[in-house]
Design a protein around this motif. Structure first.
Motif, PDB file in Angstrom:
ATOM      1  N   HIS A  61       1.118   0.742 -10.114  1.00  0.00           N
ATOM      2  CA  HIS A  61       1.357  -0.376 -11.054  1.00  0.00           C
ATOM      3  C   HIS A  61       2.708  -1.059 -10.804  1.00  0.00           C
ATOM      4  CE1 HIS A  61       3.472   3.001 -12.927  1.00  0.00           C
ATOM      5  NE2 HIS A  61       4.208   2.105 -13.549  1.00  0.00           N
ATOM      6  N   LEU A  62       3.666  -0.342 -10.174  1.00  0.00           N
ATOM      7  CA  LEU A  62       4.987  -0.925  -9.918  1.00  0.00           C
ATOM      8  C   LEU A  62       4.914  -2.054  -8.890  1.00  0.00           C
ATOM      9  CD1 LEU A  62       7.067   2.388  -9.706  1.00  0.00           C
ATOM     10  CD2 LEU A  62       6.826   0.842 -11.673  1.00  0.00           C
ATOM     11  N   PHE A  63       3.830  -2.083  -8.105  1.00  0.00           N
ATOM     12  CA  PHE A  63       3.699  -3.057  -7.018  1.00  0.00           C
ATOM     13  C   PHE A  63       2.708  -4.176  -7.323  1.00  0.00           C
ATOM     14  CE2 PHE A  63       5.152   0.950  -5.323  1.00  0.00           C
ATOM     15  CZ  PHE A  63       6.209   0.565  -4.523  1.00  0.00           C
ATOM     16  N   LEU A  64       1.752  -3.905  -8.176  1.00  0.00           N
ATOM     17  CA  LEU A  64       0.732  -4.913  -8.473  1.00  0.00           C
ATOM     18  C   LEU A  64       1.389  -6.118  -9.149  1.00  0.00           C
ATOM     19  CD1 LEU A  64      -2.213  -2.665  -9.717  1.00  0.00           C
ATOM     20  CD2 LEU A  64      -1.826  -3.619  -7.428  1.00  0.00           C
ATOM     21  N   GLY A  65       1.081  -7.312  -8.684  1.00  0.00           N
ATOM     22  CA  GLY A  65       1.657  -8.530  -9.241  1.00  0.00           C
ATOM     23  C   GLY A  65       2.993  -8.912  -8.627  1.00  0.00           C
ATOM     24  N   THR A  66       3.553  -8.065  -7.763  1.00  0.00           N
ATOM     25  CA  THR A  66       4.830  -8.399  -7.110  1.00  0.00           C
ATOM     26  C   THR A  66       4.563  -9.151  -5.804  1.00  0.00           C
ATOM     27  OG1 THR A  66       4.969  -6.345  -5.828  1.00  0.00           O
ATOM     28  CG2 THR A  66       5.895  -6.320  -8.063  1.00  0.00           C
ATOM     29  N   ASP A  67       5.633  -9.765  -5.273  1.00  0.00           N
ATOM     30  CA  ASP A  67       5.516 -10.613  -4.086  1.00  0.00           C
ATOM     31  C   ASP A  67       5.721  -9.769  -2.816  1.00  0.00           C
ATOM     32  OD1 ASP A  67       5.711 -12.465  -2.062  1.00  0.00           O
ATOM     33  OD2 ASP A  67       7.054 -13.819  -3.166  1.00  0.00           O
ATOM     34  N   PRO A  68       4.712  -9.686  -1.964  1.00  0.00           N
ATOM     35  CA  PRO A  68       4.856  -8.873  -0.737  1.00  0.00           C
ATOM     36  C   PRO A  68       5.925  -9.418   0.208  1.00  0.00           C
ATOM     37  CG  PRO A  68       2.827 -10.155  -0.674  1.00  0.00           C
ATOM     38  CD  PRO A  68       3.391 -10.324  -2.054  1.00  0.00           C
ATOM     39  N   LEU A  69       6.258 -10.704   0.058  1.00  0.00           N
ATOM     40  CA  LEU A  69       7.239 -11.307   0.970  1.00  0.00           C
ATOM     41  C   LEU A  69       8.678 -10.952   0.589  1.00  0.00           C
ATOM     42  CD1 LEU A  69       5.670 -14.868   1.393  1.00  0.00           C
ATOM     43  CD2 LEU A  69       5.160 -12.753   2.624  1.00  0.00           C
ATOM     44  N   GLN A  70       8.899 -10.491  -0.632  1.00  0.00           N
ATOM     45  CA  GLN A  70      10.254 -10.063  -1.044  1.00  0.00           C
ATOM     46  C   GLN A  70      10.467  -8.635  -0.556  1.00  0.00           C
ATOM     47  OE1 GLN A  70      10.426 -10.774  -5.277  1.00  0.00           O
ATOM     48  NE2 GLN A  70      10.855 -12.948  -5.010  1.00  0.00           N
ATOM     49  N   ILE A  71      10.590  -8.492   0.757  1.00  0.00           N
ATOM     50  CA  ILE A  71      10.454  -7.168   1.370  1.00  0.00           C
ATOM     51  C   ILE A  71      11.600  -6.232   1.000  1.00  0.00           C
ATOM     52  CG2 ILE A  71      11.518  -7.820   3.589  1.00  0.00           C
ATOM     53  CD1 ILE A  71       8.451  -5.499   3.073  1.00  0.00           C
ATOM     54  N   LEU A  72      12.811  -6.750   0.858  1.00  0.00           N
ATOM     55  CA  LEU A  72      13.907  -5.842   0.493  1.00  0.00           C
ATOM     56  C   LEU A  72      13.670  -5.233  -0.893  1.00  0.00           C
ATOM     57  CD1 LEU A  72      16.571  -4.453   1.006  1.00  0.00           C
ATOM     58  CD2 LEU A  72      17.755  -6.539   0.278  1.00  0.00           C
ATOM     59  N   ASN A  73      13.165  -6.052  -1.818  1.00  0.00           N
ATOM     60  CA  ASN A  73      12.858  -5.510  -3.142  1.00  0.00           C
ATOM     61  C   ASN A  73      11.761  -4.448  -3.059  1.00  0.00           C
ATOM     62  OD1 ASN A  73      14.745  -7.172  -4.250  1.00  0.00           O
ATOM     63  ND2 ASN A  73      13.284  -8.726  -4.938  1.00  0.00           N
ATOM     64  N   GLN A  74      10.790  -4.686  -2.179  1.00  0.00           N
ATOM     65  CA  GLN A  74       9.713  -3.700  -2.018  1.00  0.00           C
ATOM     66  C   GLN A  74      10.264  -2.394  -1.436  1.00  0.00           C
ATOM     67  OE1 GLN A  74       7.096  -4.260  -3.465  1.00  0.00           O
ATOM     68  NE2 GLN A  74       6.582  -6.438  -3.411  1.00  0.00           N
ATOM     69  N   VAL A  75      11.172  -2.524  -0.454  1.00  0.00           N
ATOM     70  CA  VAL A  75      11.791  -1.333   0.148  1.00  0.00           C
ATOM     71  C   VAL A  75      12.567  -0.555  -0.920  1.00  0.00           C
ATOM     72  CG1 VAL A  75      13.618  -0.591   1.750  1.00  0.00           C
ATOM     73  CG2 VAL A  75      11.882  -2.234   2.496  1.00  0.00           C
ATOM     74  N   ARG A  76      13.348  -1.283  -1.732  1.00  0.00           N
ATOM     75  CA  ARG A  76      14.114  -0.610  -2.794  1.00  0.00           C
ATOM     76  C   ARG A  76      13.188   0.080  -3.788  1.00  0.00           C
ATOM     77  NH1 ARG A  76      17.825  -5.897  -3.742  1.00  0.00           N
ATOM     78  NH2 ARG A  76      19.650  -5.327  -2.523  1.00  0.00           N
ATOM     79  N   ARG A  77      12.055  -0.584  -4.098  1.00  0.00           N
ATOM     80  CA  ARG A  77      11.089   0.007  -5.026  1.00  0.00           C
ATOM     81  C   ARG A  77      10.555   1.326  -4.451  1.00  0.00           C
ATOM     82  NH1 ARG A  77       8.711  -5.163  -5.831  1.00  0.00           N
ATOM     83  NH2 ARG A  77       9.990  -5.696  -7.633  1.00  0.00           N
TER      84      ARG A  77
END
Ligand SMILES: [Mg+2]
Length: 367
Positions: A61-77
């Motif tokens: 659920h932490l990833f659903l609805g988030t932007d895959p292109l904001q990769i640094l935020n995804q890495v931090r998550r």
């Protein structure tokens, strides 16, 4: 762009003929793989694999609805989850697959684009007798490989050194041999003592005499001083760091000048984005980066893109030890990756990671 779904498909590797990871005193009996498929509201889909992704469902659920292109935020998550539980780097690989498709470029270009191919080394996974290992090294050389890595079991050292010697005698001096002692590696439940430093120094001296290009993980991760002593005493290059858990630990190892070659696996250790940081830090200090790749074909492919982008070397690990470990088995749910006749692994030119997923095989091997 938004992530709309993350589908995990758990797969069971076909194991006939058997593969025996007997270099490890506590070998794994199965080799699970998980295919990660990220779907987006744009219709683009990305694939990643490598780690089993066990327990990921609790964090989806932490990833659903988030932007895959904001990769640094995804890495931090992913790192915030890593702090508490599993390492979900195959998800990052799937996101880079999407980013590459958006850019219309292979992911390797987004990582620096230094090369379109890398020399691969045959990375052995089984213990073989000296005669059999010599034969396999010759066969690898005939197939186009210019280097091979041999694992030595910590409870069968003499036999392991004999296998390296036999391989050296078979292939001659114009073929690189590396050795992995796997002392930073532990299967869950393995509480046996590591080999002591004095013993490792003697082993390293023998391997140095055999012209071994690097000795991998000669000591546990905490023994940085020991690794430096082995290197200073024998002149052998030291490699390590394939499963180090955080970028902070890897940075500290580089600061301490622990190794000559840093090997974080982008699918298992600190991910793709952070691995580039490791490569740049190591290269600035005239040290090398070349990742561990021992998961499956899609994990190897993620490592290939990063490694080619950042100019990794001198070789990229290519898990290969027939008949137990072949490209077809390793890459059982995609079109297998293989070297060309000159020993190079070519980076796919399609946008993203460029994996050709075999959906019929995925269906066949789904658990
Ligand atoms: Mg290793």
């Amino acid at each position: 762009m938004k992530i709309t779904a993350i589908r995990l498909t758990r797969l069971k590797l076909p194991l006939d003929p058997p593969f025996n990871a007997s270099w490890d005193p506590h070998p794994r009996r199965d080799f699970p793989a998980t295919l990660v498929e990220v779907q987006t509201d744009s219709g683009l889909v990305g694939f990643g694999s490598g780690d089993t992704m066990d327990g990921f469902e609790a964090y989806e659920h932490l990833f659903l609805g988030t932007d895959p292109l904001q990769i640094l935020n995804q890495v931090r998550r992913i790192e915030t989850i890593n702090f508490h539980g599993g390492r979900y780097w195959p998800l990052e690989a799937a996101l880079w697959d999407i980013i590459g498709q958006v850019a219309g470029l292979p992911v390797s270009i987004l990582f620096g684009g230094a090369r379109d191919r890398l020399l691969a080394y045959a990375s052995c996974g089984e213990l073989k007798s000296p005669a059999d290992r010599a034969e396999s090294a010759l066969a690898a050389k005939d197939r186009g490989f210019r280097a091979m890595k041999i694992r030595i079991a910590r409870d069968r050292i003499e036999e392991g050194i004999a296998a390296v010697r036999a391989a050296r005698n078979a292939v001659g001096d114009d073929f690189d041999l590396m050795v992995d002692l796997n002392q930073m590696w532990r299967m869950s439940g393995d509480i046996d003592a590591a080999l002591p430093l004095a013993r490792v120094q003697r082993i390293a001296a023998e391997l140095s005499d055999l012209g071994v290009l690097w000795l991998e993980e000669p000591l546990p991760q905490a023994d940085v001083v020991g690794a430096q002593r082995v290197r200073a005493q024998t002149g052998i290059q030291i490699a390590g760091g394939e499963m180090v858990r955080t970028i902070a630990e890897l940075s500290a190892l580089i600061e301490a000048d622990a190794f000559d070659i840093y090997q974080p696996d982008v699918a298992l250790s600190v991910g793709m984005y952070r691995a580039r940081q490791v490569a740049e830090s190591a290269n600035l200090r005239h040290r090398m980066f070349t990742p561990h790749t021992w998961s499956n074909g899609l994990g190897l492919l993620a490592n290939l893109h990063v490694a080619a982008g950042v100019d990794a070397g001198p070789y990229l690990e290519f898990p290969y030890d027939p008949p137990g470990w072949t490209p077809e088995r390793r890459d059982f749910f995609l079109e297998p990756l293989d070297i060309d006749s000159t020993g190079h692994l070519l980076v796919p030119t399609a946008p993203g990671l460029g994996a050709n997923i075999d959906h019929a095989a995925v269906k066949r091997y789904t658990v």
